[in-house]
Motif scaffolding. Structure first.
Motif, PDB file in Angstrom:
ATOM      1  N   GLY A  81       0.969  -0.808   0.163  1.00  0.00           N
ATOM      2  CA  GLY A  81       0.193   0.377  -0.343  1.00  0.00           C
ATOM      3  C   GLY A  81       0.452   0.956   0.151  1.00  0.00           C
ATOM      4  N   ASP A  82       1.631   0.948  -0.575  1.00  0.00           N
ATOM      5  CA  ASP A  82       2.790   2.282  -0.332  1.00  0.00           C
ATOM      6  C   ASP A  82       3.446   3.099  -1.585  1.00  0.00           C
ATOM      7  OD1 ASP A  82       4.087   4.304   1.384  1.00  0.00           O
ATOM      8  OD2 ASP A  82       6.198   2.788   1.491  1.00  0.00           O
ATOM      9  N   THR A  83       2.829   2.605  -2.715  1.00  0.00           N
ATOM     10  CA  THR A  83       2.519   2.657  -3.734  1.00  0.00           C
ATOM     11  C   THR A  83       2.569   5.112  -4.222  1.00  0.00           C
ATOM     12  OG1 THR A  83       1.082   0.931  -5.130  1.00  0.00           O
ATOM     13  CG2 THR A  83       1.181   2.904  -6.345  1.00  0.00           C
ATOM     14  N   VAL A  84       1.918   5.866  -3.065  1.00  0.00           N
ATOM     15  CA  VAL A  84       2.135   7.036  -3.634  1.00  0.00           C
ATOM     16  C   VAL A  84       3.637   7.367  -2.899  1.00  0.00           C
ATOM     17  CG1 VAL A  84       1.416   8.979  -2.956  1.00  0.00           C
ATOM     18  CG2 VAL A  84      -0.330   7.030  -3.335  1.00  0.00           C
ATOM     19  N   ALA A  85       4.207   6.706  -2.094  1.00  0.00           N
ATOM     20  CA  ALA A  85       5.525   7.383  -2.031  1.00  0.00           C
ATOM     21  C   ALA A  85       6.574   6.639  -2.936  1.00  0.00           C
ATOM     22  CB  ALA A  85       5.410   6.671  -0.908  1.00  0.00           C
ATOM     23  N   VAL A  86       6.280   5.483  -3.357  1.00  0.00           N
ATOM     24  CA  VAL A  86       7.256   5.056  -4.033  1.00  0.00           C
ATOM     25  C   VAL A  86       7.454   5.680  -5.368  1.00  0.00           C
ATOM     26  CG1 VAL A  86       7.861   2.847  -5.575  1.00  0.00           C
ATOM     27  CG2 VAL A  86       6.903   2.431  -3.122  1.00  0.00           C
ATOM     28  N   LEU A  87       6.151   6.002  -5.808  1.00  0.00           N
ATOM     29  CA  LEU A  87       5.614   7.064  -6.819  1.00  0.00           C
ATOM     30  C   LEU A  87       6.553   8.190  -7.033  1.00  0.00           C
ATOM     31  CD1 LEU A  87       2.786   5.580  -9.083  1.00  0.00           C
ATOM     32  CD2 LEU A  87       4.846   5.138  -9.593  1.00  0.00           C
ATOM     33  N   ARG A  88       6.613   8.939  -5.656  1.00  0.00           N
ATOM     34  CA  ARG A  88       6.360  10.154  -5.785  1.00  0.00           C
ATOM     35  C   ARG A  88       8.157  10.119  -5.806  1.00  0.00           C
ATOM     36  NH1 ARG A  88       6.481  10.679   0.601  1.00  0.00           N
ATOM     37  NH2 ARG A  88       8.479   9.476   0.151  1.00  0.00           N
ATOM     38  N   ASP A  89       8.300   8.813  -4.998  1.00  0.00           N
ATOM     39  CA  ASP A  89      10.350   8.615  -5.193  1.00  0.00           C
ATOM     40  C   ASP A  89      10.746   8.664  -5.670  1.00  0.00           C
ATOM     41  OD1 ASP A  89       9.846   9.097  -2.126  1.00  0.00           O
ATOM     42  OD2 ASP A  89      10.159   7.340  -1.640  1.00  0.00           O
ATOM     43  N   LEU A  90      10.048   7.612  -6.451  1.00  0.00           N
ATOM     44  CA  LEU A  90      10.815   7.336  -8.265  1.00  0.00           C
ATOM     45  C   LEU A  90      11.058   9.327  -9.505  1.00  0.00           C
ATOM     46  CD1 LEU A  90      11.046   6.208 -10.889  1.00  0.00           C
ATOM     47  CD2 LEU A  90       8.884   5.263 -10.941  1.00  0.00           C
ATOM     48  N   ALA A  91       9.919   9.783  -9.122  1.00  0.00           N
ATOM     49  CA  ALA A  91       9.679  10.789  -9.960  1.00  0.00           C
ATOM     50  C   ALA A  91      11.039  11.637  -9.707  1.00  0.00           C
ATOM     51  CB  ALA A  91       8.008  11.747  -9.943  1.00  0.00           C
ATOM     52  N   GLU A  92      10.809  12.040  -8.436  1.00  0.00           N
ATOM     53  CA  GLU A  92      11.832  12.845  -7.756  1.00  0.00           C
ATOM     54  C   GLU A  92      13.347  12.031  -8.043  1.00  0.00           C
ATOM     55  OE1 GLU A  92       9.461  13.853  -3.815  1.00  0.00           O
ATOM     56  OE2 GLU A  92      11.516  13.487  -3.377  1.00  0.00           O
ATOM     57  N   VAL A  93      13.142  10.971  -8.323  1.00  0.00           N
ATOM     58  CA  VAL A  93      15.306  10.393  -8.289  1.00  0.00           C
ATOM     59  C   VAL A  93      15.491  10.864  -9.916  1.00  0.00           C
ATOM     60  CG1 VAL A  93      15.828   8.421  -8.962  1.00  0.00           C
ATOM     61  CG2 VAL A  93      15.205   9.130  -6.213  1.00  0.00           C
ATOM     62  N   ARG A  94      14.060  10.421 -11.120  1.00  0.00           N
ATOM     63  CA  ARG A  94      14.360  10.733 -11.786  1.00  0.00           C
ATOM     64  C   ARG A  94      14.142  12.261 -12.577  1.00  0.00           C
ATOM     65  NH1 ARG A  94       9.139   7.885 -15.275  1.00  0.00           N
ATOM     66  NH2 ARG A  94      10.352   8.694 -17.118  1.00  0.00           N
ATOM     67  N   ALA A  95      13.692  13.273 -11.861  1.00  0.00           N
ATOM     68  CA  ALA A  95      13.761  14.388 -11.887  1.00  0.00           C
ATOM     69  C   ALA A  95      15.519  14.854 -12.171  1.00  0.00           C
ATOM     70  CB  ALA A  95      12.984  14.794 -11.345  1.00  0.00           C
ATOM     71  N   VAL A  96      16.128  14.456 -10.948  1.00  0.00           N
ATOM     72  CA  VAL A  96      17.173  14.645 -10.765  1.00  0.00           C
ATOM     73  C   VAL A  96      18.409  13.676 -11.974  1.00  0.00           C
ATOM     74  CG1 VAL A  96      19.356  14.175  -9.487  1.00  0.00           C
ATOM     75  CG2 VAL A  96      17.259  14.790  -8.548  1.00  0.00           C
ATOM     76  N   VAL A  97      17.454  12.160 -12.517  1.00  0.00           N
ATOM     77  CA  VAL A  97      18.846  11.734 -12.891  1.00  0.00           C
ATOM     78  C   VAL A  97      18.884  12.200 -14.294  1.00  0.00           C
ATOM     79  CG1 VAL A  97      19.488   9.950 -13.667  1.00  0.00           C
ATOM     80  CG2 VAL A  97      19.095   9.896 -11.565  1.00  0.00           C
ATOM     81  N   GLU A  98      17.471  11.438 -14.498  1.00  0.00           N
ATOM     82  CA  GLU A  98      17.112  11.755 -16.399  1.00  0.00           C
ATOM     83  C   GLU A  98      17.871  13.401 -17.186  1.00  0.00           C
ATOM     84  OE1 GLU A  98      14.740   7.610 -17.618  1.00  0.00           O
ATOM     85  OE2 GLU A  98      14.075   8.633 -16.232  1.00  0.00           O
ATOM     86  N   PRO A  99      17.555  14.063 -16.949  1.00  0.00           N
ATOM     87  CA  PRO A  99      17.361  15.489 -17.575  1.00  0.00           C
ATOM     88  C   PRO A  99      19.177  15.401 -17.836  1.00  0.00           C
ATOM     89  CG  PRO A  99      15.825  15.917 -15.995  1.00  0.00           C
ATOM     90  CD  PRO A  99      16.046  14.441 -15.215  1.00  0.00           C
ATOM     91  N   ALA A 100      19.689  15.574 -16.545  1.00  0.00           N
ATOM     92  CA  ALA A 100      21.182  15.714 -16.524  1.00  0.00           C
ATOM     93  C   ALA A 100      21.850  14.772 -17.209  1.00  0.00           C
ATOM     94  CB  ALA A 100      21.440  15.583 -15.084  1.00  0.00           C
ATOM     95  N   ALA A 101      21.114  13.394 -17.691  1.00  0.00           N
ATOM     96  CA  ALA A 101      21.702  12.559 -18.216  1.00  0.00           C
ATOM     97  C   ALA A 101      20.855  12.662 -20.266  1.00  0.00           C
ATOM     98  CB  ALA A 101      21.431  11.148 -18.414  1.00  0.00           C
ATOM     99  N   ALA A 102      19.937  13.249 -20.397  1.00  0.00           N
ATOM    100  CA  ALA A 102      19.938  13.648 -21.755  1.00  0.00           C
ATOM    101  C   ALA A 102      20.771  14.313 -22.293  1.00  0.00           C
ATOM    102  CB  ALA A 102      18.635  14.273 -21.706  1.00  0.00           C
TER     103      ALA A 102
END
Length: 243
Positions: A92-113
């Motif tokens: 039942g922790d889906t919201v927190a998992v997706l929130r964390d994912l979104a924040e990690v991706r926002a840090v990593v993927e634009p810089a990677a691109a």
């Protein structure tokens, strides 16, 4: 619970125990009565000990002389582990998992691109184009096909950085991205190809700023889609953490 049988017994047992720990059914700091647990699950002590070794590697349990095997505090869990991410969602922790994912991706993927735009070669561009074609073919083919195509594209973008550590970030992104895509697939989501193609074109044009901006736009839309799906399932307080 009935006993395990057939192929995948070890994996099933690890998943069952991991889910019990992450959900709190096996409480943190609790000493685990392996004999009782073995009877409950109808598995041998050998199978149980092997499963505990896997869970120990994920930081969920620890065995000590005189104390026995016990559940470790959450601060010791490997929260980047794909199984732990899945078990959190099941608990039942889906919201927190997706929130964390979104924040990690926002840090990593634009810089990677941005980095990919500066370092990509013809082979990288060919794989990105092929991944885009795969995404187009997967539209409407079902959640599994769409998730696989999306993951292929993100892996190709990470590899185009020619940074081995960044390329391995797919280990973190993959399980939670699969979770998000599987949820969003059930809605009338927009065609994902144009937003991904915009990133590829910026990378092809060796424009790091445009590549980062296009990736940020893609991620913003992904986060909005996930929040929309989850909006009807959670309280206002839970929804707020996804923003």
């Amino acid at each position: 619970m009935s006993g395990y049988s057939g192929r995948g017994v070890h994996g099933q047992l690890v998943a069952e125990l991991g889910a019990r720990i992450v959900s709190g059914e096996l409480g943190r700091s609790d000493v685990i009565d392996l004999a009782a647990l073995g009877r409950d699950l109808d598995v041998s002590m050998t199978a149980l000990r092997e499963a505990m070794k896997v869970l120990a590697a994920k930081g969920l349990v620890e065995a000590r002389q005189k104390r026995g095997t016990y559940v470790r505090d959450r601060e010791h869990w490997n929260l980047l582990d794909s199984d732990v991410i899945r078990w959190r969602s099941q608990a039942g922790d889906t919201v927190a998992v997706l929130r964390d994912l979104a924040e990690v991706r926002a840090v990593v993927e634009p810089a990677a691109a941005s980095m990919a735009a500066l370092r990509r070669d013809d082979r990288d561009l060919a794989e990105l184009d092929a991944a885009l074609a795969g995404m187009a073919d997967a539209v409407g083919a079902g959640a599994a096909a769409e998730v696989a195509a999306d993951l292929r594209w993100h892996r190709a973008m990470l590899r185009a950085t020619h940074n081995e550590m960044l390329a391995r970030m797919d280990v973190l992104i993959e399980p939670a991205l699969s979770l998000r895509d599987a949820l969003v697939h059930e809605t009338a989501a927009d065609d994902p190809v144009p937003s991904h193609a915009a990133v590829v074109e910026a990378v092809r044009g060796q424009d790091p700023e445009a590549a980062a901006a296009a990736m940020t736009s893609l991620l913003d839309k992904a986060a909005q889609d996930a929040a929309s799906v989850l909006g009807g399932r959670h309280t206002e307080e839970e929804e707020a953490v996804t923003e």
